[in-house]
Design a protein around this motif. Structure first.
Motif, PDB file in Angstrom:
ATOM      1  N   UNK A   2      -8.963  -5.472  -5.437  1.00  0.00           N
ATOM      2  CA  UNK A   2      -8.543  -6.114  -4.184  1.00  0.00           C
ATOM      3  C   UNK A   2      -8.036  -7.525  -4.442  1.00  0.00           C
ATOM      4  N   UNK A   3      -8.766  -8.272  -5.230  1.00  0.00           N
ATOM      5  CA  UNK A   3      -8.370  -9.666  -5.474  1.00  0.00           C
ATOM      6  C   UNK A   3      -7.025  -9.744  -6.191  1.00  0.00           C
ATOM      7  N   UNK A   4      -6.724  -8.756  -7.019  1.00  0.00           N
ATOM      8  CA  UNK A   4      -5.416  -8.692  -7.683  1.00  0.00           C
ATOM      9  C   UNK A   4      -4.323  -8.334  -6.690  1.00  0.00           C
ATOM     10  N   UNK A   5      -4.553  -7.298  -5.887  1.00  0.00           N
ATOM     11  CA  UNK A   5      -3.501  -6.728  -5.059  1.00  0.00           C
ATOM     12  C   UNK A   5      -3.296  -7.421  -3.720  1.00  0.00           C
ATOM     13  N   UNK A   6      -4.367  -8.024  -3.193  1.00  0.00           N
ATOM     14  CA  UNK A   6      -4.290  -8.775  -1.940  1.00  0.00           C
ATOM     15  C   UNK A   6      -3.717  -7.921  -0.797  1.00  0.00           C
ATOM     16  N   UNK A   7      -4.146  -6.676  -0.730  1.00  0.00           N
ATOM     17  CA  UNK A   7      -3.662  -5.744   0.289  1.00  0.00           C
ATOM     18  C   UNK A   7      -4.334  -6.022   1.633  1.00  0.00           C
ATOM     19  N   UNK A   8      -3.777  -5.517   2.730  1.00  0.00           N
ATOM     20  CA  UNK A   8      -4.417  -5.703   4.037  1.00  0.00           C
ATOM     21  C   UNK A   8      -5.787  -5.011   4.086  1.00  0.00           C
ATOM     22  N   UNK A   9      -6.730  -5.668   4.745  1.00  0.00           N
ATOM     23  CA  UNK A   9      -8.074  -5.109   4.933  1.00  0.00           C
ATOM     24  C   UNK A   9      -8.022  -4.205   6.162  1.00  0.00           C
ATOM     25  N   UNK A  10      -8.386  -2.946   5.986  1.00  0.00           N
ATOM     26  CA  UNK A  10      -8.300  -1.972   7.070  1.00  0.00           C
ATOM     27  C   UNK A  10      -9.679  -1.562   7.604  1.00  0.00           C
ATOM     28  N   UNK A  11     -10.619  -2.494   7.580  1.00  0.00           N
ATOM     29  CA  UNK A  11     -11.941  -2.331   8.157  1.00  0.00           C
ATOM     30  C   UNK A  11     -12.236  -3.611   8.951  1.00  0.00           C
ATOM     31  N   UNK A  12     -13.151  -3.561   9.925  1.00  0.00           N
ATOM     32  CA  UNK A  12     -13.539  -4.801  10.621  1.00  0.00           C
ATOM     33  C   UNK A  12     -14.113  -5.792   9.603  1.00  0.00           C
ATOM     34  N   UNK A  13     -13.701  -7.028   9.692  1.00  0.00           N
ATOM     35  CA  UNK A  13     -14.161  -8.031   8.735  1.00  0.00           C
ATOM     36  C   UNK A  13     -15.660  -8.241   8.842  1.00  0.00           C
ATOM     37  N   UNK A  37     -13.507  10.934   4.931  1.00  0.00           N
ATOM     38  CA  UNK A  37     -13.625   9.622   5.566  1.00  0.00           C
ATOM     39  C   UNK A  37     -12.737   9.466   6.799  1.00  0.00           C
ATOM     40  N   UNK A  38     -11.862  10.424   7.029  1.00  0.00           N
ATOM     41  CA  UNK A  38     -10.966  10.318   8.170  1.00  0.00           C
ATOM     42  C   UNK A  38      -9.705   9.519   7.900  1.00  0.00           C
ATOM     43  N   UNK A  39      -9.635   8.896   6.736  1.00  0.00           N
ATOM     44  CA  UNK A  39      -8.459   8.117   6.354  1.00  0.00           C
ATOM     45  C   UNK A  39      -8.503   7.860   4.858  1.00  0.00           C
ATOM     46  N   UNK A  40      -7.395   7.382   4.338  1.00  0.00           N
ATOM     47  CA  UNK A  40      -7.358   6.901   2.962  1.00  0.00           C
ATOM     48  C   UNK A  40      -7.396   5.381   3.052  1.00  0.00           C
ATOM     49  N   UNK A  41      -8.527   4.769   2.701  1.00  0.00           N
ATOM     50  CA  UNK A  41      -8.585   3.310   2.764  1.00  0.00           C
ATOM     51  C   UNK A  41      -7.473   2.676   1.914  1.00  0.00           C
ATOM     52  N   UNK A  66       0.868  -1.171   0.000  1.00  0.00           N
ATOM     53  CA  UNK A  66       0.000   0.000   0.000  1.00  0.00           C
ATOM     54  C   UNK A  66       0.911   1.228   0.000  1.00  0.00           C
ATOM     55  N   UNK A  67       0.798   2.084  -1.014  1.00  0.00           N
ATOM     56  CA  UNK A  67       1.701   3.239  -1.066  1.00  0.00           C
ATOM     57  C   UNK A  67       1.367   4.289  -0.013  1.00  0.00           C
ATOM     58  N   UNK A  68       2.398   4.994   0.398  1.00  0.00           N
ATOM     59  CA  UNK A  68       2.198   6.117   1.309  1.00  0.00           C
ATOM     60  C   UNK A  68       1.865   7.356   0.482  1.00  0.00           C
ATOM     61  N   UNK A  69       1.481   8.382   1.176  1.00  0.00           N
ATOM     62  CA  UNK A  69       1.158   9.671   0.549  1.00  0.00           C
ATOM     63  C   UNK A  69       2.310  10.148  -0.333  1.00  0.00           C
ATOM     64  N   UNK A  70       3.520  10.047   0.185  1.00  0.00           N
ATOM     65  CA  UNK A  70       4.698  10.540  -0.544  1.00  0.00           C
ATOM     66  C   UNK A  70       5.079   9.669  -1.733  1.00  0.00           C
TER      67      UNK A  70
END
Length: 181
Positions: free
Chosen positions: A166-177, A30-34, A9-13
Protein backbone atom coordinates in the motif's frame (compact mmCIF):
# COMPACT_ATOMS: atom_id res chain seq x y z
CA UNK A 1 9.14 17.19 -2.20
CA UNK A 2 7.70 15.92 -5.45
CA UNK A 3 4.18 14.54 -5.81
CA UNK A 4 3.84 10.82 -5.19
CA UNK A 5 3.09 8.50 -8.05
CA UNK A 6 -0.16 6.61 -7.58
CA UNK A 7 -0.68 3.17 -9.05
CA UNK A 8 -3.90 2.67 -10.98
CA UNK A 9 -6.05 -0.12 -9.55
CA UNK A 10 -6.41 -2.60 -12.42
CA UNK A 11 -9.78 -3.81 -13.60
CA UNK A 12 -10.67 -7.47 -14.00
CA UNK A 13 -9.91 -7.31 -17.73
CA UNK A 14 -6.48 -5.78 -17.11
CA UNK A 15 -5.07 -8.73 -15.17
CA UNK A 16 -4.00 -12.18 -16.30
CA UNK A 17 -6.54 -15.04 -16.31
CA UNK A 18 -4.75 -16.59 -13.29
CA UNK A 19 -5.42 -13.41 -11.31
CA UNK A 20 -9.00 -13.24 -12.61
CA UNK A 21 -9.66 -16.63 -10.98
CA UNK A 22 -8.57 -15.19 -7.63
CA UNK A 23 -10.64 -12.04 -8.26
CA UNK A 24 -13.68 -14.31 -8.79
CA UNK A 25 -12.99 -16.10 -5.50
CA UNK A 26 -12.58 -12.79 -3.63
CA UNK A 27 -15.85 -11.44 -5.06
CA UNK A 28 -17.62 -14.61 -3.95
CA UNK A 29 -16.12 -14.63 -0.43
CA UNK A 30 -15.80 -10.90 0.34
CA UNK A 31 -18.33 -9.40 -2.04
CA UNK A 32 -15.64 -7.39 -3.81
CA UNK A 33 -12.01 -7.37 -4.82
CA UNK A 34 -10.33 -4.94 -2.43
CA UNK A 35 -8.20 -2.36 -4.23
CA UNK A 36 -5.02 -3.63 -2.59
CA UNK A 37 -5.59 -7.21 -3.74
CA UNK A 38 -6.51 -5.97 -7.21
CA UNK A 39 -3.26 -4.01 -7.36
CA UNK A 40 -1.22 -7.00 -6.21
CA UNK A 41 -3.03 -8.77 -9.07
CA UNK A 42 -0.86 -6.95 -11.61
CA UNK A 43 1.25 -10.04 -10.96
CA UNK A 44 -0.87 -13.19 -10.87
CA UNK A 45 2.12 -14.92 -9.29
CA UNK A 46 2.36 -12.34 -6.50
CA UNK A 47 -1.39 -12.42 -5.81
CA UNK A 48 -1.75 -16.19 -5.86
CA UNK A 49 1.43 -16.76 -3.82
CA UNK A 50 0.24 -14.22 -1.27
CA UNK A 51 -3.22 -15.80 -1.06
CA UNK A 52 -1.71 -19.27 -0.54
CA UNK A 53 0.56 -17.88 2.20
CA UNK A 54 -2.38 -16.18 3.95
CA UNK A 55 -4.45 -19.36 3.84
CA UNK A 56 -1.56 -21.48 5.15
CA UNK A 57 -0.73 -19.15 8.06
CA UNK A 58 -4.36 -19.31 9.20
CA UNK A 59 -3.60 -22.85 10.42
CA UNK A 60 -1.05 -21.61 12.97
CA UNK A 61 -1.17 -20.86 16.69
CA UNK A 62 -3.32 -17.74 16.50
CA UNK A 63 -7.07 -17.98 15.86
CA UNK A 64 -8.91 -15.48 13.65
CA UNK A 65 -9.66 -12.89 16.32
CA UNK A 66 -6.04 -12.92 17.53
CA UNK A 67 -4.70 -12.68 13.96
CA UNK A 68 -6.82 -9.59 13.39
CA UNK A 69 -5.34 -7.98 16.51
CA UNK A 70 -1.81 -8.80 15.32
CA UNK A 71 -2.61 -7.36 11.89
CA UNK A 72 -3.82 -4.13 13.51
CA UNK A 73 -0.66 -3.79 15.59
CA UNK A 74 1.62 -4.48 12.62
CA UNK A 75 -0.31 -2.08 10.40
CA UNK A 76 -0.18 0.65 13.05
CA UNK A 77 3.55 0.26 13.55
CA UNK A 78 4.13 0.17 9.77
CA UNK A 79 1.91 3.22 9.22
CA UNK A 80 -0.50 1.58 6.77
CA UNK A 81 -3.79 3.45 6.62
CA UNK A 82 -5.26 0.97 4.13
CA UNK A 83 -4.69 -2.11 6.29
CA UNK A 84 -5.83 -0.26 9.42
CA UNK A 85 -9.11 0.51 7.65
CA UNK A 86 -9.56 -3.02 6.33
CA UNK A 87 -8.52 -4.85 9.49
CA UNK A 88 -10.46 -2.60 11.85
CA UNK A 89 -13.58 -3.77 10.02
CA UNK A 90 -12.41 -7.41 10.15
CA UNK A 91 -11.45 -7.15 13.83
CA UNK A 92 -14.86 -5.78 14.77
CA UNK A 93 -16.53 -8.60 12.81
CA UNK A 94 -14.36 -11.12 14.68
CA UNK A 95 -15.41 -9.84 18.11
CA UNK A 96 -13.22 -6.86 19.05
CA UNK A 97 -14.91 -3.56 19.85
CA UNK A 98 -13.74 -0.42 18.08
CA UNK A 99 -12.32 0.87 21.39
CA UNK A 100 -10.38 -2.37 21.85
CA UNK A 101 -8.92 -2.02 18.33
CA UNK A 102 -7.66 1.43 19.28
CA UNK A 103 -6.14 0.11 22.52
CA UNK A 104 -4.43 -2.75 20.67
CA UNK A 105 -2.98 -0.36 18.07
CA UNK A 106 -1.67 1.95 20.80
CA UNK A 107 -0.11 -0.90 22.80
CA UNK A 108 -2.45 -0.12 25.70
CA UNK A 109 -4.77 -3.13 25.73
CA UNK A 110 -5.07 -4.09 29.43
CA UNK A 111 -3.83 -7.66 29.14
CA UNK A 112 -0.31 -8.98 29.80
CA UNK A 113 -0.48 -11.21 26.71
CA UNK A 114 -1.22 -8.31 24.36
CA UNK A 115 1.40 -6.10 26.02
CA UNK A 116 3.99 -8.82 25.33
CA UNK A 117 2.83 -9.32 21.74
CA UNK A 118 2.84 -5.56 21.08
CA UNK A 119 6.39 -5.22 22.44
CA UNK A 120 7.53 -8.21 20.38
CA UNK A 121 6.01 -6.88 17.14
CA UNK A 122 7.40 -3.40 17.80
CA UNK A 123 10.89 -4.84 18.36
CA UNK A 124 10.71 -6.97 15.20
CA UNK A 125 9.67 -4.00 13.07
CA UNK A 126 11.93 -1.38 14.63
CA UNK A 127 15.00 -3.61 14.91
CA UNK A 128 14.61 -5.65 11.69
CA UNK A 129 13.90 -8.88 13.50
CA UNK A 130 16.16 -8.39 16.48
CA UNK A 131 14.21 -8.97 19.73
CA UNK A 132 15.79 -8.60 23.13
CA UNK A 133 15.76 -11.44 25.65
CA UNK A 134 13.50 -9.54 28.07
CA UNK A 135 10.81 -9.05 25.41
CA UNK A 136 11.09 -12.63 24.20
CA UNK A 137 10.81 -13.89 27.79
CA UNK A 138 7.67 -11.79 28.28
CA UNK A 139 6.13 -13.59 25.28
CA UNK A 140 7.04 -16.96 26.82
CA UNK A 141 5.69 -15.81 30.20
CA UNK A 142 2.40 -14.93 28.47
CA UNK A 143 2.02 -18.61 27.54
CA UNK A 144 3.65 -18.76 24.13
CA UNK A 145 6.49 -20.97 22.94
CA UNK A 146 8.91 -21.23 20.01
CA UNK A 147 6.15 -22.51 17.68
CA UNK A 148 3.97 -19.53 18.60
CA UNK A 149 6.84 -17.13 18.01
CA UNK A 150 7.43 -18.55 14.52
CA UNK A 151 3.70 -18.27 13.77
CA UNK A 152 3.79 -14.68 15.00
CA UNK A 153 6.74 -13.95 12.71
CA UNK A 154 4.69 -15.24 9.77
CA UNK A 155 1.78 -12.96 10.72
CA UNK A 156 4.13 -9.97 10.91
CA UNK A 157 5.56 -10.92 7.53
CA UNK A 158 2.23 -11.42 5.77
CA UNK A 159 0.87 -8.11 7.06
CA UNK A 160 4.08 -6.19 6.36
CA UNK A 161 3.84 -7.28 2.71
CA UNK A 162 0.44 -5.63 2.29
CA UNK A 163 1.48 -2.64 4.43
CA UNK A 164 4.50 -1.99 2.24
CA UNK A 165 2.55 -2.65 -0.95
CA UNK A 166 0.00 0.00 0.00
CA UNK A 167 2.70 2.47 0.94
CA UNK A 168 4.40 1.86 -2.42
CA UNK A 169 1.27 2.04 -4.56
CA UNK A 170 -0.69 4.74 -2.70
CA UNK A 171 -3.98 3.39 -4.08
CA UNK A 172 -7.41 4.62 -2.92
CA UNK A 173 -8.63 3.13 0.37
CA UNK A 174 -11.92 1.33 -0.27
CA UNK A 175 -12.90 0.71 3.37
CA UNK A 176 -14.12 3.18 6.04
CA UNK A 177 -11.05 4.84 7.53
CA UNK A 178 -9.89 3.70 10.95
CA UNK A 179 -9.95 6.24 13.76
CA UNK A 180 -6.63 7.83 14.61
CA UNK A 181 -5.01 6.95 17.93
Amino acid sequence: MSERIHFKVPTYDEVAPEAQTTFDMLKKVAGKVPNLYATIGYSANALNSYMAYVQAQAKGTFHHKEREAVFLIVSQLNGCEYCLASHTQSAIKSGWTEDETLQLRAGKFPDKKWAAIYSFIDAVIQNRGQVGDTILQSVYDAGYNEKSVMDLMVLINVMSFTNYTFRLTNIPIDFPLAKAI
